[in-house]
Design a protein around this motif. Structure first.
Motif, PDB file in Angstrom:
ATOM      1  N   PRO A  37      25.543   5.918  23.366  1.00 61.60           N
ATOM      2  CA  PRO A  37      26.250   6.537  22.245  1.00 61.60           C
ATOM      3  C   PRO A  37      26.225   8.055  22.335  1.00 61.60           C
ATOM      4  CG  PRO A  37      24.091   5.774  21.537  1.00 61.60           C
ATOM      5  CD  PRO A  37      24.271   5.292  22.955  1.00 61.60           C
ATOM      6  N   LEU A  38      27.280   8.673  21.850  1.00 67.79           N
ATOM      7  CA  LEU A  38      27.340  10.113  21.675  1.00 67.79           C
ATOM      8  C   LEU A  38      27.183  10.392  20.182  1.00 67.79           C
ATOM      9  CD1 LEU A  38      30.359  10.835  24.036  1.00 67.79           C
ATOM     10  CD2 LEU A  38      27.968  11.448  24.464  1.00 67.79           C
ATOM     11  N   THR A  39      26.143  11.157  19.839  1.00 70.40           N
ATOM     12  CA  THR A  39      25.752  11.309  18.439  1.00 70.40           C
ATOM     13  C   THR A  39      25.858  12.751  17.990  1.00 70.40           C
ATOM     14  OG1 THR A  39      24.180   9.496  18.750  1.00 70.40           O
ATOM     15  CG2 THR A  39      23.934  10.813  16.760  1.00 70.40           C
ATOM     16  N   ALA A  40      26.475  12.969  16.827  1.00 68.81           N
ATOM     17  CA  ALA A  40      26.575  14.308  16.253  1.00 68.81           C
ATOM     18  C   ALA A  40      25.226  14.720  15.670  1.00 68.81           C
ATOM     19  CB  ALA A  40      27.644  14.333  15.170  1.00 68.81           C
ATOM     20  N   LEU A  41      25.093  16.007  15.369  1.00 73.71           N
ATOM     21  CA  LEU A  41      23.856  16.516  14.778  1.00 73.71           C
ATOM     22  C   LEU A  41      23.565  15.877  13.430  1.00 73.71           C
ATOM     23  CD1 LEU A  41      24.473  20.252  15.670  1.00 73.71           C
ATOM     24  CD2 LEU A  41      22.701  18.799  16.651  1.00 73.71           C
ATOM     25  N   SER A  42      24.609  15.420  12.760  1.00 75.62           N
ATOM     26  CA  SER A  42      24.434  14.750  11.465  1.00 75.62           C
ATOM     27  C   SER A  42      23.852  13.354  11.615  1.00 75.62           C
ATOM     28  CB  SER A  42      25.787  14.650  10.760  1.00 75.62           C
ATOM     29  OG  SER A  42      26.668  13.813  11.509  1.00 75.62           O
ATOM     30  N   LEU A  74      23.501  29.276  10.443  1.00 71.55           N
ATOM     31  CA  LEU A  74      24.802  28.705  10.118  1.00 71.55           C
ATOM     32  C   LEU A  74      25.021  27.427  10.915  1.00 71.55           C
ATOM     33  CD1 LEU A  74      26.898  32.012  10.297  1.00 71.55           C
ATOM     34  CD2 LEU A  74      26.285  30.765   8.206  1.00 71.55           C
ATOM     35  N   PRO A  75      25.850  26.509  10.411  1.00 66.97           N
ATOM     36  CA  PRO A  75      26.213  25.339  11.215  1.00 66.97           C
ATOM     37  C   PRO A  75      26.856  25.769  12.520  1.00 66.97           C
ATOM     38  CG  PRO A  75      26.926  25.082   8.937  1.00 66.97           C
ATOM     39  CD  PRO A  75      26.473  26.500   9.079  1.00 66.97           C
ATOM     40  N   ALA A  76      26.690  24.960  13.554  1.00 66.69           N
ATOM     41  CA  ALA A  76      27.179  25.337  14.880  1.00 66.69           C
ATOM     42  C   ALA A  76      28.678  25.591  14.901  1.00 66.69           C
ATOM     43  CB  ALA A  76      26.808  24.262  15.892  1.00 66.69           C
ATOM     44  N   ASP A  77      29.447  24.879  14.062  1.00 64.39           N
ATOM     45  CA  ASP A  77      30.901  25.043  14.085  1.00 64.39           C
ATOM     46  C   ASP A  77      31.396  26.166  13.180  1.00 64.39           C
ATOM     47  OD1 ASP A  77      30.387  23.799  11.683  1.00 64.39           O
ATOM     48  OD2 ASP A  77      31.837  22.171  11.969  1.00 64.39           O
ATOM     49  N   HIS A  78      30.482  26.935  12.600  1.00 63.02           N
ATOM     50  CA  HIS A  78      30.882  28.101  11.813  1.00 63.02           C
ATOM     51  C   HIS A  78      31.294  29.211  12.777  1.00 63.02           C
ATOM     52  CE1 HIS A  78      30.738  31.545   9.099  1.00 63.02           C
ATOM     53  NE2 HIS A  78      30.673  30.706   8.076  1.00 63.02           N
ATOM     54  N   PRO A  79      32.402  29.896  12.524  1.00 65.12           N
ATOM     55  CA  PRO A  79      32.873  30.922  13.477  1.00 65.12           C
ATOM     56  C   PRO A  79      31.894  32.066  13.686  1.00 65.12           C
ATOM     57  CG  PRO A  79      34.160  30.972  11.435  1.00 65.12           C
ATOM     58  CD  PRO A  79      33.339  29.727  11.386  1.00 65.12           C
ATOM     59  N   ASP A  80      30.973  32.300  12.747  1.00 65.35           N
ATOM     60  CA  ASP A  80      30.020  33.398  12.874  1.00 65.35           C
ATOM     61  C   ASP A  80      28.652  32.945  13.381  1.00 65.35           C
ATOM     62  OD1 ASP A  80      31.901  35.243  11.888  1.00 65.35           O
ATOM     63  OD2 ASP A  80      31.359  34.779   9.811  1.00 65.35           O
ATOM     64  N   ALA A  81      28.518  31.676  13.728  1.00 67.50           N
ATOM     65  CA  ALA A  81      27.224  31.167  14.183  1.00 67.50           C
ATOM     66  C   ALA A  81      26.827  31.807  15.508  1.00 67.50           C
ATOM     67  CB  ALA A  81      27.273  29.651  14.312  1.00 67.50           C
ATOM     68  N   GLU A 135      16.370  23.991   8.445  1.00 67.72           N
ATOM     69  CA  GLU A 135      17.209  22.801   8.303  1.00 67.72           C
ATOM     70  C   GLU A 135      18.507  23.127   7.571  1.00 67.72           C
ATOM     71  OE1 GLU A 135      15.209  19.337   6.813  1.00 67.72           O
ATOM     72  OE2 GLU A 135      13.314  19.870   7.802  1.00 67.72           O
ATOM     73  N   LEU A 136      19.589  22.469   8.016  1.00 70.34           N
ATOM     74  CA  LEU A 136      20.915  22.672   7.423  1.00 70.34           C
ATOM     75  C   LEU A 136      21.268  21.492   6.529  1.00 70.34           C
ATOM     76  CD1 LEU A 136      22.776  23.911  10.624  1.00 70.34           C
ATOM     77  CD2 LEU A 136      22.123  25.314   8.659  1.00 70.34           C
ATOM     78  N   PRO A 137      21.969  21.731   5.439  1.00 69.16           N
ATOM     79  CA  PRO A 137      22.299  20.632   4.513  1.00 69.16           C
ATOM     80  C   PRO A 137      23.117  19.520   5.167  1.00 69.16           C
ATOM     81  CG  PRO A 137      22.686  22.763   3.479  1.00 69.16           C
ATOM     82  CD  PRO A 137      22.385  23.038   4.909  1.00 69.16           C
ATOM     83  N   ALA A 138      23.988  19.864   6.103  1.00 70.22           N
ATOM     84  CA  ALA A 138      24.872  18.860   6.706  1.00 70.22           C
ATOM     85  C   ALA A 138      24.240  18.127   7.881  1.00 70.22           C
ATOM     86  CB  ALA A 138      26.174  19.523   7.156  1.00 70.22           C
ATOM     87  N   GLY A 139      22.986  18.468   8.196  1.00 66.75           N
ATOM     88  CA  GLY A 139      22.311  17.811   9.310  1.00 66.75           C
ATOM     89  C   GLY A 139      21.964  18.781  10.412  1.00 66.75           C
TER      90      GLY A 139
END
Length: 457
Positions: free
Chosen positions: A21-26, A305-312, A348-352
């Motif tokens: 499986p390929l698993t997201a950070l969430s 910041l979450p990894a997909d945030h443009p400023d991360a 820790e980030l709220p979204a995982g």
């Protein structure tokens, strides 16, 4: 999302019976990746050896076309935006790092017209029918036929090195990282769509046992990993190991470090601190504590910041993985004085997932073994350097940025075999440029000069 990463063999895509499986950070599953067995690996390598290589003009044109597809095209069903988001959400590599890395890979593909012969000796030519072979010359030729790549997943930029082997006429088999297989899948697909025959560039996702088969049965290989990988393959002259960089910065007393803090922080944190060119040690002539304190203050301002945030800027990992890194850091830091990250590096980030925050530690002197510890996030050790220490504390550096005006010291560092790249003045350890060697030129490893003279027939 349901992403299928299949093997890319000589006959096209191949979906194996065994898949992971390929698993997201969430924690959500986003797809799966095939795991091919050793038998498939061996059959692939045999077929590759029989494949026909494109002529030089054709492969250079294909590299140019592949650069455009990789950068701008919809490849394997994913447009550039979807691909970049996928890399972020699964691997935790910041979005800005993904985009910068993709641009770098495309630049490398385009640059092969100029860079593929930079390692060629002046006494050689790259075509047997060049005029110089009439009176005798060296001809630059391949040492082998098949090049294996055991890739890393820390950033997409690692895939900017091996395409040079294609430009040189090698056939390339890539074993991708399961952490980030999306970049090699996209790149190899783009290369095939651009004109490279499937038998000349393949992707073989597999376990470590079958990965050893790929390396053992290829002519040459490049392998990424930690010190354990270097220890395993370092004695094999066919294998180019890409292990810990242990990149460093030296600041001698005549240099005003106060104007260099932004450069120091960038060297530590660029590419999320995950690249082998990121500085992991700073050595200071004089009192290192003010430098360490200023560096810690600068790194502390980087947001989580979450990894997909443009400023991360910082890498994100699954929470348990991040906690494991934190525990290991505490274990190896021992009594080193923590100026940043002493409580925890886990945010820790709220979204995982959790951001790996920077860490700055002060060590007693330039001989401290902790200066050689490299971790996959912005972690830097700061210590004192004395002229009587010589170049000993600076050895074993992939990149050394020397902020000094002392010509004798520069000469010694340039002559030191274990300092792979030497940058002077205001140049971060993470600087890269197409055509500038990273760990020597790849052509030094893969090519040789063969004597030739020809006459009229």
């Amino acid at each position: 999302m349901d992403v299928r990463i299949d093997a890319l063999g000589p006959a096209g895509a191949y979906r194996s019976r065994e898949r992971l499986p390929l698993t997201a950070l969430s924690g959500a599953t986003v797809g799966e990746i095939s795991q091919v067995p050793p038998l498939y690996v061996r059959r692939t390598l045999t077929a590759m050896r029989a494949a026909t290589v494109l002529a030089v003009p054709e492969r250079l044109a294909a590299l140019d076309k592949a650069a455009e597809l990789f950068l701008h095209g919809t490849v394997a069903g994913l447009d550039p935006h979807e691909y970049a988001r996928l890399v972020c959400t699964v691997s935790g590599v910041p979005l800005a790092v993904v985009r910068q890395s993709v641009q770098w890979v495309a630049d490398v593909l385009r640059a092969q017209r100029e860079t593929r012969t930079l390692a060629m000796p002046r006494g050689a030519v790259d075509e047997w029918d060049a005029e110089r072979t009439l009176t005798g010359s060296g001809v630059w030729t391949r040492r082998g036929d098949l090049f294996a790549v055991h890739a890393a997943g820390n950033t997409p930029a690692v895939h900017g090195l091996w395409p040079e082997a294609l430009a040189l006429g090698y056939k390339v088999a890539v074993r991708p990282s399961t952490r980030e297989p999306f970049t090699p899948f996209r790149l190899i697909t783009a290369l095939r769509e651009a004109g490279f025959p499937p038998g000349t560039v393949t992707m073989l996702p597999t376990d470590y046992a079958a990965a050893d088969v790929i390396i053992a049965e290829s002519d040459y290989a490049i392998v990424y990993g930690g010190q354990d990988v270097v220890d395993k393959y370092g004695r094999d002259p066919r294998v180019l190991t890409q292990g810990p960089g242990r990149s460093k910065i030296l600041i001698t007393a005549e240099v005003d470090w106060r104007s260099k803090i932004e450069l120091l922080a960038g060297s530590v944190s660029h590419l999320g601190g995950a690249a082998c060119t990121c500085a992991t040690a700073v050595l200071v002539e004089g009192d290192p504590e003010p430098v360490a304190a200023a560096l810690a203050e600068a790194l502390a301002t980087i947001p989580s910041l979450p990894a997909d945030h443009p400023d991360a800027v910082l890498t994100v990992q699954p929470i348990e993985s991040a906690r494991a890194v934190d525990r290991y850091l505490r274990e190896v830091a021992g009594d080193a004085r923590a100026l940043l990250g002493g409580d925890t590096i886990v945010d820790e980030l709220p979204a995982g997932g959790a951001v790996l925050r920077p860490a700055v530690h002060l060590v007693p002197d330039g001989g401290d073994p902790r200066l050689g510890i490299e971790l996959g996030f912005p972690c830097v050790w700061v210590g004192r350097w004395r002229p009587q220490d010589g170049i000993g504390p600076l050895r074993n550096s992939l990149v050394l940025t020397a902020m000094t005006t002392r010509r004798e010291l520069i000469d010694r560092l340039l002559d030191e075999p274990t300092v792979t790249n030497l940058y002077l003045g205001d140049n971060p350890t993470t600087w890269l440029g197409p055509g500038v060697p990273h760990d020597g030129y790849l052509g030094e490893h893969l090519m040789r000069s063969k004597g030739m003279i020809r006459g009229a027939l």
